[in-house]
Design a protein around this motif. Structure first.
Motif, mmCIF file in Angstrom:
data_model
loop_
_atom_site.group_PDB
_atom_site.id
_atom_site.type_symbol
_atom_site.label_atom_id
_atom_site.label_comp_id
_atom_site.label_asym_id
_atom_site.label_seq_id
_atom_site.Cartn_x
_atom_site.Cartn_y
_atom_site.Cartn_z
ATOM 1 N N ASP A 190 10.107 -23.706 60.792
ATOM 2 C CA ASP A 190 9.716 -24.152 59.454
ATOM 3 C C ASP A 190 8.276 -23.746 59.140
ATOM 4 N N TRP A 191 7.409 -23.847 60.122
ATOM 5 C CA TRP A 191 6.011 -23.467 59.943
ATOM 6 C C TRP A 191 5.813 -21.959 60.124
ATOM 7 N N GLU A 236 4.046 -31.051 57.412
ATOM 8 C CA GLU A 236 3.935 -32.296 58.170
ATOM 9 C C GLU A 236 4.387 -32.073 59.608
ATOM 10 N N TYR A 237 3.704 -32.734 60.563
ATOM 11 C CA TYR A 237 4.065 -32.612 61.974
ATOM 12 C C TYR A 237 5.364 -33.356 62.271
ATOM 13 N N ASP A 238 6.132 -32.811 63.205
ATOM 14 C CA ASP A 238 7.358 -33.487 63.634
ATOM 15 C C ASP A 238 7.053 -34.627 64.597
ATOM 16 N N ASP A 239 6.157 -34.367 65.554
ATOM 17 C CA ASP A 239 5.911 -35.348 66.619
ATOM 18 C C ASP A 239 4.431 -35.671 66.755
ATOM 19 N N HIS A 268 8.005 -22.711 65.960
ATOM 20 C CA HIS A 268 8.366 -23.659 64.902
ATOM 21 C C HIS A 268 8.830 -22.873 63.683
#
Length: 477
Positions: A138-139, A307-310, A136
């Motif tokens: 972004d993270w 924030e989580y994507d899914d 990920h």
């Protein structure tokens, strides 16, 4: 069955109320001989620290209150059989691996698994094929493996005896676990899941589905991580007939202490009841409390609330630095305010929140104020994360554990170790995910990652010379 019942705890409490005279182990005799300097803090717990007496059952051959408590556990999770673990999820991971694999068996294993999984594979002498997880950007963290990479691995290693996965990851991210389980089961291959951080998922609400609901054959959970259980208290759940229950029981009897802690087991009984009576109102209250906390954090300069994507775990909140501090320095700044977090990485700090019930209190606003205070003098910057050109891979060690004995071990500078074979475990901790294992080929990318972690202040386990920028490699005798 009534999930409000706590048969083991109740029986243990009734036993203590008899004011029994101990002519048995443990040696503190319900606290009578405990050192006076610490007795005040331990006394109440020591009254419950009993052993396998006639009315307290036996973890290794349960017939009474322990059996009743484990039956309530299996009914809560909707599985065929559940076990209490008093040696943490580590013992559950070891037991499930030893029950399924033997020497020279091939096993597909998620690359960013916990070190206990790697230790289990090493103990049985199986051949691990590592599946790289998704990354990920972004993270700047690794997640779970994809269905596609599992399918590719199964096509190449059709003789695989099991698939071992981690769900969720340390940061609360989930992946396509159900599809992976269905794929493995279509080839009659069992799926073993380290769900250490997901014991609470079964409660529903805003949480993802648990691996037990998605059909995994064996699931190990650290109840103590997110439920109100004592440290080392964990669960193991079994589904289906791909793994023999007798094998699991055999290895749990071998690996677990023959003197299991009754306070830990009682806390597991209580934690199961706490979860089993979790209501819609509790979920609503929890969501309100955490949402308000996150909104307060989002107002602070110098951090970013991820924030989580899914979908993901509501109890995990990841704060990404947007100031001159890296993640480790940000964690240290929080600690100066008395706020102790679960882990840090070069970019993030992870908070693990409690599974609150309605009207229970937690100092969310005090935490937010402390974080605000820790950021009062920071310089705000748009911290750039290094972009990673990442392609998930399927890799196997160059040397087996048996072949390693034919080589000598030599210490070399990190920069000289590229294309050599690693002779030690390189494990940043937390979260305890190995970057390198003995027998693996060391790549330039791995060295860059290790150097970056050292420079950012990361801590390592199992690496004797890593802070000196050295590593051990295998060389021919």
């Amino acid at each position: 069955m009534n999930q409000s019942k706590t048969p083991l705890y109740n029986q243990l409490f009734l036993h203590s109320e008899k004011h029994p005279i101990s002519l048995h182990v443990p040696g503190h005799k319900y606290g009578e001989t405990f050192p006076k300097t610490a007795k005040t803090h331990f006394q109440a717990l020591l009254k419950l620290d009993a052993t396998e007496l006639s009315d307290l059952d036996d973890l290794h051959s349960p017939e009474g209150v322990i059996l009743e408590a484990e039956t309530l556990l299996s009914q809560l999770y909707g599985v065929e059989k559940s076990f209490f673990l008093v040696n943490g999820s580590t013992v559950g991971n070891l037991a499930m691996i030893m029950a399924v694999l033997t020497e020279h068996d091939t096993v597909l294993v998620q690359r960013n698994c916990h070190k206990s999984v790697m230790n289990g594979i090493e103990l049985v002498g199986a051949k691990a094929v590592f599946l790289s997880p998704d990354y990920h950007q972004d993270w700047a963290v690794s997640g779970g493996v994809s269905v596609e990479i599992v399918k590719k691995a199964l096509d190449v290693y059709s003789n695989a005896k099991a698939v071992i996965l981690t769900y969720p990851n340390y940061y609360g991210m989930v992946n396509e676990l159900e599809k992976i389980i269905q794929l493995a089961h279509s080839r009659n291959i069992p799926v073993l899941v380290d769900e250490a951080h997901g014991a609470h998922f079964i409660s529903g609400g805003s949480f993802p589905k648990s691996a037990v609901q998605l059909g995994a054959d064996i699931v190990v959970q650290s109840a103590h991580k997110t439920l109100p259980a004592m440290t080392m208290g964990s669960f193991l759940h079994m589904n289906g007939n791909r793994v023999a229950r007798a094998s699991i029981e055999k290895y749990l009897n071998i690996l677990q202490s023959s003197s299991p802690s009754y306070p830990i087991m009682a806390s597991l009984d209580l934690a199961r009841s706490y979860l089993g009576t979790y209501s819609k109102e509790d979920h609503h209250y929890l969501n309100e409390q955490i949402s308000a906390f996150k909104e307060r954090l989002k107002q602070l300069d110098g951090i970013r609330v991820m924030e989580y994507d899914d979908g993901g775990d509501l109890l995990k909140v990841t704060l990404q630095t947007a100031n001159q501090y890296n993640g480790f320095e940000l964690q240290a700044a929080f600690e100066r305010e008395g706020i102790y977090t679960e882990l840090a990485d070069p970019y993030n700090v992870l908070l693990v929140l409690p599974l609150l019930k309605q009207d229970s209190q937690f100092p969310f606003m005090r935490i937010a104020d402390g974080i605000h205070h820790s950021l009062r003098d920071v310089q705000l910057i748009d911290r750039e994360k290094k972009m990673v050109n990442y392609t998930p891979l399927i890799t196997a060690p160059v040397l087996t554990s048996q072949e390693m004995g034919q080589f000598e071990i030599r210490k070399v500078p990190l920069l000289d170790a590229v294309d050599e074979i690693c002779a030690e475990k390189i494990i940043p901790y937390p979260p305890g995910i190995p970057l390198l294992l003995p027998g693996e080929l060391i790549t330039a990318g791995m060295i860059r990652q290790i150097e970056g972690l050292i420079d950012s202040g990361a801590r390592f386990q199992g690496a004797n010379y890593i802070y000196e920028h050295y590593i051990t490699i295998f060389t021919k005798k």
